[in-house]
Design an enzyme around this catalytic site. Structure first.
Site, PDB file in Angstrom:
ATOM      1  N   HIS A   1      -8.414   0.567  -3.591  1.00 26.57           N
ATOM      2  CA  HIS A   1      -9.425   0.368  -2.473  1.00 26.57           C
ATOM      3  C   HIS A   1     -10.141   1.763  -2.122  1.00 26.57           C
ATOM      4  CE1 HIS A   1      -9.459  -1.141   1.874  1.00 26.57           C
ATOM      5  NE2 HIS A   1     -10.718  -0.814   1.522  1.00 26.57           N
TER       6      HIS A   1
ATOM      7  N   GLY B   1      -2.973   3.384   8.098  1.00 33.43           N
ATOM      8  CA  GLY B   1      -1.829   2.402   8.015  1.00 33.43           C
ATOM      9  C   GLY B   1      -1.249   2.342   9.204  1.00 33.43           C
TER      10      GLY B   1
ATOM     11  N   GLY C   1       1.233  -2.170   3.759  1.00 29.71           N
ATOM     12  CA  GLY C   1       1.954  -1.020   3.962  1.00 29.71           C
ATOM     13  C   GLY C   1       3.283  -0.627   4.379  1.00 29.71           C
TER      14      GLY C   1
ATOM     15  N   ASP D   1      -6.174  -7.218   4.113  1.00 37.89           N
ATOM     16  CA  ASP D   1      -5.710  -5.960   4.340  1.00 37.89           C
ATOM     17  C   ASP D   1      -5.666  -5.429   5.498  1.00 37.89           C
ATOM     18  OD1 ASP D   1      -4.956  -3.245   3.759  1.00 37.89           O
ATOM     19  OD2 ASP D   1      -6.990  -2.682   2.472  1.00 37.89           O
TER      20      ASP D   1
ATOM     21  N   MET E   1     -12.245   3.995   0.019  1.00 34.67           N
ATOM     22  CA  MET E   1     -13.071   3.991   1.345  1.00 34.67           C
ATOM     23  C   MET E   1     -13.709   5.251   1.422  1.00 34.67           C
ATOM     24  SD  MET E   1      -9.653   2.347   3.477  1.00 34.67           S
ATOM     25  CE  MET E   1      -8.658   2.676   2.021  1.00 34.67           C
TER      26      MET E   1
ATOM     27  N   HIS F   1      -1.353  -1.375  -4.171  1.00 28.86           N
ATOM     28  CA  HIS F   1      -2.523  -1.211  -3.481  1.00 28.86           C
ATOM     29  C   HIS F   1      -2.741   0.516  -3.349  1.00 28.86           C
ATOM     30  CE1 HIS F   1      -5.830  -2.333  -1.000  1.00 28.86           C
ATOM     31  NE2 HIS F   1      -5.321  -1.517  -0.116  1.00 28.86           N
TER      32      HIS F   1
ATOM     33  N   GLY G   1      -2.365  -4.520   8.678  1.00 32.05           N
ATOM     34  CA  GLY G   1      -1.227  -4.969   9.545  1.00 32.05           C
ATOM     35  C   GLY G   1      -0.598  -6.278   9.393  1.00 32.05           C
TER      36      GLY G   1
ATOM     37  N   MET H   1     -10.798  -6.960   5.686  1.00 32.58           N
ATOM     38  CA  MET H   1      -9.800  -6.004   6.471  1.00 32.58           C
ATOM     39  C   MET H   1      -9.457  -6.643   7.667  1.00 32.58           C
ATOM     40  SD  MET H   1     -10.495  -2.166   5.110  1.00 32.58           S
ATOM     41  CE  MET H   1      -9.021  -2.167   5.840  1.00 32.58           C
TER      42      MET H   1
ATOM     43  N   SER I   1       1.087  -1.262  -0.011  1.00 29.70           N
ATOM     44  CA  SER I   1      -0.089   0.118   0.075  1.00 29.70           C
ATOM     45  C   SER I   1       0.760   1.356  -0.147  1.00 29.70           C
ATOM     46  CB  SER I   1      -0.891  -0.009   1.468  1.00 29.70           C
ATOM     47  OG  SER I   1      -1.592   1.475   1.258  1.00 29.70           O
TER      48      SER I   1
ATOM     49  N   ASP J   1      -4.935   3.307  -1.320  1.00 33.95           N
ATOM     50  CA  ASP J   1      -5.859   3.679  -0.340  1.00 33.95           C
ATOM     51  C   ASP J   1      -6.656   4.963  -0.634  1.00 33.95           C
ATOM     52  OD1 ASP J   1      -6.075   1.168   1.123  1.00 33.95           O
ATOM     53  OD2 ASP J   1      -3.813   1.515   1.794  1.00 33.95           O
TER      54      ASP J   1
ATOM     55  N   MET K   1      -9.294   7.492   0.494  1.00 36.11           N
ATOM     56  CA  MET K   1     -10.110   7.890   1.838  1.00 36.11           C
ATOM     57  C   MET K   1     -10.808   9.226   1.538  1.00 36.11           C
ATOM     58  SD  MET K   1      -7.820   6.288   4.842  1.00 36.11           S
ATOM     59  CE  MET K   1      -6.608   4.869   4.445  1.00 36.11           C
TER      60      MET K   1
HETATM   61  C1  DX5 Z   1      -6.318   0.789   5.939  1.00 39.66           C
HETATM   62  C2  DX5 Z   1      -5.944   0.550   4.655  1.00 39.66           C
HETATM   63  C3  DX5 Z   1      -4.769  -0.647   4.288  1.00 39.66           C
HETATM   64  C4  DX5 Z   1      -3.521  -0.224   5.198  1.00 39.66           C
HETATM   65  C5  DX5 Z   1      -2.496  -1.089   4.967  1.00 39.66           C
HETATM   66  O1  DX5 Z   1      -7.313   1.753   5.759  1.00 39.66           O
HETATM   67  O2  DX5 Z   1      -6.778   0.104   3.688  1.00 39.66           O
HETATM   68  O3  DX5 Z   1      -4.389  -0.711   3.018  1.00 39.66           O
HETATM   69  O4  DX5 Z   1      -3.105   1.208   5.155  1.00 39.66           O
HETATM   70  O5  DX5 Z   1      -1.378  -0.743   5.606  1.00 39.66           O
HETATM   71  P1  DX5 Z   1      -0.855  -1.430   6.905  1.00 39.66           P
HETATM   72  O6  DX5 Z   1      -0.045  -2.564   6.080  1.00 39.66           O
HETATM   73  O7  DX5 Z   1       0.368  -0.656   7.428  1.00 39.66           O
HETATM   74  O8  DX5 Z   1      -1.661  -1.638   7.991  1.00 39.66           O
HETATM   75 ZN    ZN Z   2      -6.394  -0.764   1.606  1.00 40.14          ZN
END
Ligand code: DX5
Ligand code: ZN
Length: 214
Positions: free
Chosen positions: A65, A143, A196, A174, A67, A32, A176, A136, A7, A34, A36
């Site tokens: 992705h 992240g 990420g 997706d 959100m 990936h 952690g 998720m 990500s 993200d 938002m």
């Molecule tokens: C969270 C995102 C993830 C996240 C991944 O809202 O959709 O893609 O940022 O990052 P890590 O791997 O650091 O959790």
């Molecule tokens: Zn994501």
């Protein structure tokens, strides 16, 4: 083998072109992105212009992705901007099926995402129509959060159901994800791991990618 989708949320936002070019050097499989909107989640990242800009710098598939609230308004534009895969959260949509059809109509892969606080049931009505199911393992928004192992049950359950009914979608996990927990994803039948921090904050990102491609 599990495909790794780093990500770019964890990359340096001043060096996004470099980040996606590095992902090819590190032999990652998918980029990936993200997206938002500050409404569906309490954070704002970037939108279609970033996807369009990055498209020029990589041949890797771009996985958007979303959100965002009312994704049906924007999925078409994300496709036109160069995303290869577009996923969104059904509870944020008033027309999930319409949004999936729009993505498919653009010749792109479509999917739904199940947030950490949502049951798998919200995705079940779309199992026959999607290319990708995102499970998720953190609450969407940021992240760098820690992996919620409990959420992986939903991935396992989805894997059982797709085998039983012959659905063709892939399962992406997706949030952690890191080399320490990738074995749990493998055991759950996961196809794609988003990571990420575990990639961009690693001392040796190429090694981190490789360790998750199991
Ligand atoms: C969270 C995102 C993830 C996240 C991944 O809202 O959709 O893609 O940022 O990052 P890590 O791997 O650091 O959790
Ligand atoms: Zn994501």
């Amino acid at each position: 083998m599990i495909k790794v989708a780093p990500s770019i949320l964890s990359a340096d936002f001043c060096k996004m072109a470099e980040a996606v070019k590095n992902l090819e050097l590190w032999q990652a499989d998918i980029v990936h992105c993200d997206i938002m909107d500050g409404v569906y989640v309490p954070n704002i990242t970037f939108g279609m212009p970033m996807v369009r800009a990055l498209r020029k710098y990589t041949t890797l598939p771009l996985d958007a992705h979303l959100m965002i609230t009312l994704p049906e308004k924007y999925v078409g534009e994300f496709c036109d901007s160069g995303a290869d895969i577009v996923t969104f959260h059904p509870e944020a949509s008033k027309d999930t099926r319409g949004a999936l059809d729009t993505i498919k109509g653009k010749g792109k892969k479509c999917g739904v995402a199940v947030n950490a606080d949502m049951p798998l049931e919200i995705a079940l009505p779309y199992f026959a129509d999607i290319d990708l199911l995102v499970i998720m393992t953190v609450q969407a928004g940021f992240g760098g959060q820690s992996f919620k192992e409990d959420c992986l049950k939903k991935a396992k359950e989805a894997d059982v159901l797709r085998k039983k009914h012959g659905y063709g979608f892939q399962i992406e996990v997706d949030g952690g994800v890191c080399p320490q927990n990738i074995g749990l994803l493998k055991a759950a039948g996961v196809d794609i791991a988003v990571a990420g921090s575990a990639v961009f904050k690693a001392q040796d990102p190429a090694e981190a990618v490789k360790r998750m491609q199991i």
